[in-house]
Design an enzyme around this catalytic site. Sequence first.
Site, PDB file in Angstrom:
ATOM      1  N   HIS A 305      44.361  43.554  75.120  1.00 49.11           N
ATOM      2  CA  HIS A 305      45.468  44.221  74.420  1.00 49.11           C
ATOM      3  C   HIS A 305      45.170  44.322  72.925  1.00 49.11           C
ATOM      4  O   HIS A 305      45.265  45.408  72.326  1.00 49.11           O
ATOM      5  CB  HIS A 305      46.756  43.429  74.661  1.00 49.11           C
ATOM      6  CG  HIS A 305      47.936  43.914  73.876  1.00 49.11           C
ATOM      7  ND1 HIS A 305      48.902  44.740  74.411  1.00 49.11           N
ATOM      8  CD2 HIS A 305      48.311  43.700  72.583  1.00 49.11           C
ATOM      9  CE1 HIS A 305      49.818  45.004  73.492  1.00 49.11           C
ATOM     10  NE2 HIS A 305      49.483  44.381  72.365  1.00 49.11           N
ATOM     11  N   GLU A 306      44.801  43.208  72.307  1.00 44.98           N
ATOM     12  CA  GLU A 306      44.542  43.210  70.861  1.00 44.98           C
ATOM     13  C   GLU A 306      43.301  44.023  70.521  1.00 44.98           C
ATOM     14  O   GLU A 306      43.247  44.700  69.485  1.00 44.98           O
ATOM     15  CB  GLU A 306      44.399  41.771  70.357  1.00 44.98           C
ATOM     16  CG  GLU A 306      45.634  40.904  70.552  1.00 44.98           C
ATOM     17  CD  GLU A 306      46.863  41.470  69.858  1.00 44.98           C
ATOM     18  OE1 GLU A 306      46.712  42.197  68.846  1.00 44.98           O
ATOM     19  OE2 GLU A 306      47.988  41.196  70.325  1.00 44.98           O
ATOM     20  N   HIS A 309      44.159  47.659  70.312  1.00 47.38           N
ATOM     21  CA  HIS A 309      44.786  47.946  69.019  1.00 47.38           C
ATOM     22  C   HIS A 309      43.710  48.194  67.961  1.00 47.38           C
ATOM     23  O   HIS A 309      43.760  49.174  67.214  1.00 47.38           O
ATOM     24  CB  HIS A 309      45.661  46.774  68.577  1.00 47.38           C
ATOM     25  CG  HIS A 309      47.026  46.751  69.185  1.00 47.38           C
ATOM     26  ND1 HIS A 309      47.802  47.885  69.321  1.00 47.38           N
ATOM     27  CD2 HIS A 309      47.771  45.719  69.678  1.00 47.38           C
ATOM     28  CE1 HIS A 309      48.961  47.556  69.878  1.00 47.38           C
ATOM     29  NE2 HIS A 309      48.963  46.255  70.108  1.00 47.38           N
ATOM     30  N   HIS A 385      53.154  50.443  70.460  1.00 50.26           N
ATOM     31  CA  HIS A 385      53.367  49.990  71.834  1.00 50.26           C
ATOM     32  C   HIS A 385      54.177  51.012  72.623  1.00 50.26           C
ATOM     33  O   HIS A 385      55.018  51.709  72.075  1.00 50.26           O
ATOM     34  CB  HIS A 385      54.104  48.646  71.852  1.00 50.26           C
ATOM     35  CG  HIS A 385      53.371  47.549  71.168  1.00 50.26           C
ATOM     36  ND1 HIS A 385      53.686  47.124  69.897  1.00 50.26           N
ATOM     37  CD2 HIS A 385      52.317  46.800  71.574  1.00 50.26           C
ATOM     38  CE1 HIS A 385      52.862  46.145  69.545  1.00 50.26           C
ATOM     39  NE2 HIS A 385      52.019  45.936  70.542  1.00 50.26           N
TER      40      HIS A 385
END
Length: 788
Positions: A305-306, A309, A385
Amino acid sequence: MLLLLLLLLLLPPLVLRVAASRCLHDETQKSVSLLRPPFSQLPSKSRSSSLTLPSSRDPQPLRIQSCYLGDHISDGAWDPEGEGMRGGSRALAAVREATQRIQAVLAVQGPLLLSRDPAQYCHAVWGDPDSPNYHRCSLLNPGYKGESCLGAKIPDTHLRGYALWPEQGPPQLVQPDGPGVQNTDFLLYVRVAHTSKCHQETVSLCCPGWSTAAQSQLTAALTSWAQRRGFVMLPRLCLKLLGSSNLPTLASQSIRITGPSVIAYAACCQLDSEDRPLAGTIVYCAQHLTSPSLSHSDIVMATLHELLHALGFSGQLFKKWRDCPSGFSVRENCSTRQLVTRQDEWGQLLLTTPAVSLSLAKHLGVSGASLGVPLEEEEGLLSSHWEARLLQGSLMTATFDGAQRTRLDPITLAAFKDSGWYQVNHSAAEELLWGQGSGPEFGLVTTCGTGSSDFFCTGSGLGCHYLHLDKGSCSSDPMLEGCRMYKPLANGSECWKKENGFPAGVDNPHGEIYHPQSRCFFANLTSQLLPGDKPRHPSLTPHLKEAELMGRCYLHQCTGRGAYKVQVEGSPWVPCLPGKVIQIPGYYGLLFCPRGRLCQTNEDINAVTSPPVSLSTPDPLFQLSLELAGPPGHSLGKEQQEGLAEAVLEALASKGGTGRCYFHGPSITTSLVFTVHMWKSPGCQGPSVATLHKALTLTLQKKPLEVYHGGANFTTQPSKLLVTSDHNPSMTHLRLSMGLCLMLLILVGVMGTTAYQKRATLPVRPSASYHSPELHSTRVPVRGIREV
């Protein structure tokens, strides 16, 4: 203060733990300055080569190099010894696995050398526009200590050099270019630390009738209580006054407290000349890497997830996405996208790029393209998100709820295609079940509470999370904005964890099975009727209401796409027709078979247990009957009969010194004949059912059973103490066979004797007729129990 102490004492029993983590990317990215290759501060002969453009229509996988530096230049210095070393190794293992997944999804080409920030190393520049060295560094910053990315110090070997320039003439080289990082497209720096962001979470209370000062005092007390216990409060907690009392009571059945709050956070630090991310840092919160509550898969998914980003799925980077109409391999035709996000008439922020809009329309079963994918409402006009109501379970929603419930979905991959920086391997996408085929109105605040979609729920009952891996509670959170769904509980309610099963000897009246292939089903199955209960049958329940059922864990086995069968403890496998309710042999009640939720992917279908899972070998079945005597003239109504049956069952279990897992389906007649079926449930600890049956027989012959119920005493009659029926199939078959053989022998003997008499004497009178003894089978039908 006494009020606060009382509240805190009342708080723990009502806590509902929810294993969720939130993402801090937006606020983290805002704190980082994005660097692009500047006008060179070095002579042309010393300049590093720029990014090589792709020369092939088959770009290579994205090459991500991770660099764990173990520095301590930021807040929260971390001791790398002991637990810290173990946490660091967990972080690096997660980074390796996450980057391997990305390398199979995204693809670019080019070498890598990072830029220095002139604002950091240079104190002043030449300001004369007519100077040949205009805007070049004229005075160095004496306090310059190098470059960093979100607290991670970047080695000089990864950086371009820098120089000091006179007003006229060539520069004085201060630091030459480093060798750079070969065969790398993205550099990920890894830190493990204790930082303020790792503990960042606030509590806001809604207390009608309370003063602001009182609410603030209570907020501080609750926050302190939670943090001392390793929890962090979710942002919203509502209290209300009860009558005129000063003691607040909870407005709902639970207070949600999460832990850990933040697993990791990340930011992009440097871009190339086309604004593609070149480097970023991920910071792991050290205290959570050693937590047993986080599995390796959880840390990998949080890392992924990070990392996404940092690679471009960021509100700060959306405006830099590229439009490449001629395809990825012809970059000279690319330009900055003119419209990436927009707000609709209700103020909802949408990501409106082409591939994303088409992917969402396909997911919802809508023809054409959607108007865009909603982004989560966050502070300001930037959001990084997906809207949780619409894309629950996507890797890129704002909260992380465990690897088992998170997917790298097609819509997220479509966003990276729209960035213009990457090509995407769409076959790596994982199916997103939430909202699939639900139409254009799905996920709206105005429709989620109308019952139009079974992905949402109403009320506050217990049921099943939509993936059916966990039991859940119908509840909401700030991200759902009033919509409610069955959110997983963290109190051992994962059906797929065998360790959550019932301990040895504990009664399991609902027949639940915890196993890697178990799933949550809405059901009201029970092996015994309680007072006031009535057995339900499908014909009597044409429209089964959700409120009548609860989430229960049972074994499932895929038999094809969307087709499966289920098994309850002690039962055979039963086909489960999607969208229908079924009955299970040996159990009262119903089980609902969900449609379109189970056995939908190849992974599910390939997980068929072959041979079918066998939990244990069934014990023999017995039927135990006791005739009771009560007070003269005493009569019982139906409810009183059921209550007496339950009381007799409890007394029998106590007399036998065992749990109720041996006794099933108790009943009692108006003439006070109590009947119960005896068989040993799988997982039931203790003697065999035959041993228990024999022991009870001997015990009751010596001392009658006495039961006090409804103000009256009942005892078993000594003359009619025990009538038993053995339901052991093998013994029954043996006895039947022996009986038949005995009958044949008797008939043959009689026929032989008769023939002999006829031959030995004159037939002066008819021979006496012979009546063969009647064979009484000991098999008594057991209602609701399959004989095995």
